[in-house]
Write an enzyme that holds these catalytic residues in place. Structure first.
Site, short mmCIF file in Angstrom:
data_model
loop_
_atom_site.label_atom_id
_atom_site.label_comp_id
_atom_site.label_asym_id
_atom_site.label_seq_id
_atom_site.Cartn_x
_atom_site.Cartn_y
_atom_site.Cartn_z
CG ASP A 1 -2.43 0.55 0.73
OD1 ASP A 1 -2.48 1.74 0.19
OD2 ASP A 1 -3.32 -0.38 0.97
CG HIS B 1 -4.26 2.15 -2.37
ND1 HIS B 1 -4.33 2.79 -1.02
CD2 HIS B 1 -5.67 2.11 -2.57
CE1 HIS B 1 -5.78 3.27 -0.78
NE2 HIS B 1 -6.31 2.95 -1.57
CD GLU C 1 -10.07 3.69 -1.09
OE1 GLU C 1 -11.06 4.10 -0.17
OE2 GLU C 1 -9.01 3.59 -0.76
#
Length: 545
Positions: free
Chosen positions: A204, A274, A338
């Site tokens: 991440d 990410h 995202e």
């Protein structure tokens, strides 16, 4: 007359001593109402089976692994050490393990208990293992003093099989790094709950946690951050370095450890968003070229992989080739959540793709999908990949259950993991000042228990594509091992029953009674757990100190 009275007294004394001897030998009774609740528990006539040191475990060579687990559990829980045999002998009482074609469900089992012995037959070794878990959880916990050993198993037949094939837990090891020993302890917790999938979030923005030999900077640089934002993204940084990563050998060891417990490790390399930790190591993979820094704060970063740069696909394929070599799982999780589009929209390389009828992320996902499927693996991603995703891609529905339901209707296999019910970093109490996690949201045990991953409101044909569900533990605000356990328990127990037991058998009040007994195992194995259901077990209010 005196002689008769003396004889009578002797007979009475002998009877008392005999009863005392029997009660000393007989163990405490087992209780088959465990978590998750088996599909069928039928009591039968006849005396109980006594588990004592004279009993042996009978298992063929192919079930030695399961036999050793049973041996270990009986020693730990019931305080009795049994030997393992592979051949039957006369006048010996057995707990017998076997794989039988009569058990048609792959993960199903039938356990038969009578005075003469116990037989656990599974459709596969996994089924036998789940039968062993039920036996383990039904046993009374032995006294530490050692005076109460063994157990008494009432005569019964237990027939059991899970409702769903995907019964999982996720653990984020990027935001905070967890030791190999703790990851194994977490896997043991999954085994106790009849779960079969460990979703391992390895990369991440805040840290890259898996060794990739082709790209060593991912761990020498990307696994370290120089500090962590305090609180909920405040302006204050602790300035304390945090890092760590798993070598490929350590990852293989964890995979083997999980396999022994019939748990599949599904690795996640989150992309194209990410990816800040990776961009810090290789800034040429971003749209702007950096400079970048391994993330300190939480949330969504605008910097993503440049989908118009051929070097990105060389990097992704190099990483995934090593991941697929480490992890034998059929399923590889590519994240996909995202991913802001701003950098792509202003990038000359991305705009040069001249995409028509698809999105930047859809283009990226298709290329990664083709690479993974060419290696005979399946692609799983968060529900954002639905837009432009190939029909064979698996979807993990986190933004509620609606995206998963829609995906199932269009033929995608789905794992339900909605924020509404199974984000275990969310708080368990409406009194947040007494909760260790600073994460917003409120999901009590009862809310978890109310989840139905495949309700009747979804058409029957679509329900076939819902493989099951899992809970996620994101660790932005979780920074000790005890906090991970606390956030997981006892909500994991509620999810275990959601995924194992048929809906018509579920009853929350009855579950709470079984859960109360189940917590004795948490304490036996020193797991931390939230005690909101048992106020009498909680610490007194702070003002009382």
């Amino acid at each position: 007359m005196k002689t008769v009275n003396m004889r009578m007294k002797g007979m009475v004394l002998t009877a008392i001593l005999s009863l005392g001897s029997l009660s000393a030998v007989a163990g405490k009774p087992a209780n088959y109402n465990v978590v998750p609740l088996p599909q069928s528990i039928q009591t039968t006539k006849g005396a109980a089976f006594e588990v004592d040191a004279e009993v042996q475990i009978l298992a063929p060579a192919e079930l030695q692994n399961e036999a050793e687990f049973l041996q270990q559990y009986l020693r730990e829980v019931a305080g009795v050490q049994l030997s393992i045999a592979d051949k039957r002998a006369k006048k010996v009482r057995y707990i017998e393990l076997a794989v039988s074609p009569k058990v048609t469900a792959t993960e199903g089992y039938v356990m038969t208990i009578n005075q003469k012995g116990v037989t656990i037959q599974g459709g596969t070794a996994a089924g036998v293992f789940y039968g062993i878990q039920t036996l383990r959880k039904s046993l009374p916990i032995a006294c530490k003093c050692g005076k109460h050993t063994g157990a008494s198993l009432p005569a019964a037949t237990i027939t059991d099989t899970p409702r769903f094939s995907w019964r999982g837990m996720h653990l984020d090891c990027s935001r905070h790094f967890w030791s190999v020993d703790f990851v194994k302890k977490f896997i043991d917790l999954l085994a106790m709950h009849n779960m079969n999938t460990f979703h391992w979030h390895l990369t991440d923005d805040q840290g890259w946690r898996i060794e990739i030999k082709k790209y060593p900077e991912l761990t020498t640089i990307g696994s370290q951050r120089s500090g962590t934002t305090l609180g909920t993204n405040s302006d204050l940084d602790d300035g304390i370095p945090h890092g760590g990563f798993y070598t490929q050998q350590e990852a293989r060891d964890i995979v083997k450890y999980a396999q022994q417990r019939h748990i599949t490790v599904v690795p996640e390399i989150d992309m194209p968003g990410h990816m800040l930790a990776a961009l810090t190591c290789y800034p040429e993979l971003g749209c702007t070229g950096g400079p970048y820094q391994v993330g300190h704060y939480w949330g969504v970063y605008k910097d993503v992989l440049c989908v118009g740069n051929p070097k990105v696909y060389e990097f992704v394929e190099g990483v995934l080739a090593e991941i697929m070599d480490i992890f034998p799982s059929e399923v590889i999780h590519i994240g996909g959540d995202e991913a802001p589009t701003e950098k792509w929209e202003h990038c000359a390389k991305c705009n040069a793709l001249n995409l028509s009828g698809t999105t930047y992320q859809g283009y990226f996902t298709k290329r990664v999908f083709d690479f993974i499927t060419a290696h005979h693996r399946r692609v799983l991603g968060w529900d954002e990949i639905l837009e432009g995703s190939p029909a064979d891609a698996m979807i993990m529905s986190w933004r509620g259950t609606a995206p998963g339901a829609q995906a199932a209707k269009t033929g995608h296999d789905v794992v339900m993991s909605p924020t509404t019910h199974v984000y275990f970093d969310y708080q368990q109490s409406q009194e947040p000042e007494h909760e260790p996690s600073r994460c917003s949201g409120y999901i009590p045990v009862e809310k978890v228990y109310s989840l139905d991953p495949a309700p009747d409101s979804i058409p029957a044909e679509a329900r076939k594509h819902i493989l099951g569900g899992q809970a996620n533990i994101w660790t932005e605000y979780i920074f000790t091992e005890g906090m991970v356990e606390y956030q997981a328990l006892p909500r994991m127990s509620a999810l275990a029953e959601v995924l194992w037991t048929q809906p018509e058998q579920k009853n929350y009040e009855a579950f709470k009674e079984r859960l109360t007994r189940f917590t004795s195992l948490f304490e036996k194995y020193n797991y931390k757990y939230a005690k909101h259901l048992w106020p009498e077990r909680q610490l007194p209010s702070r003002w009382q100190f």
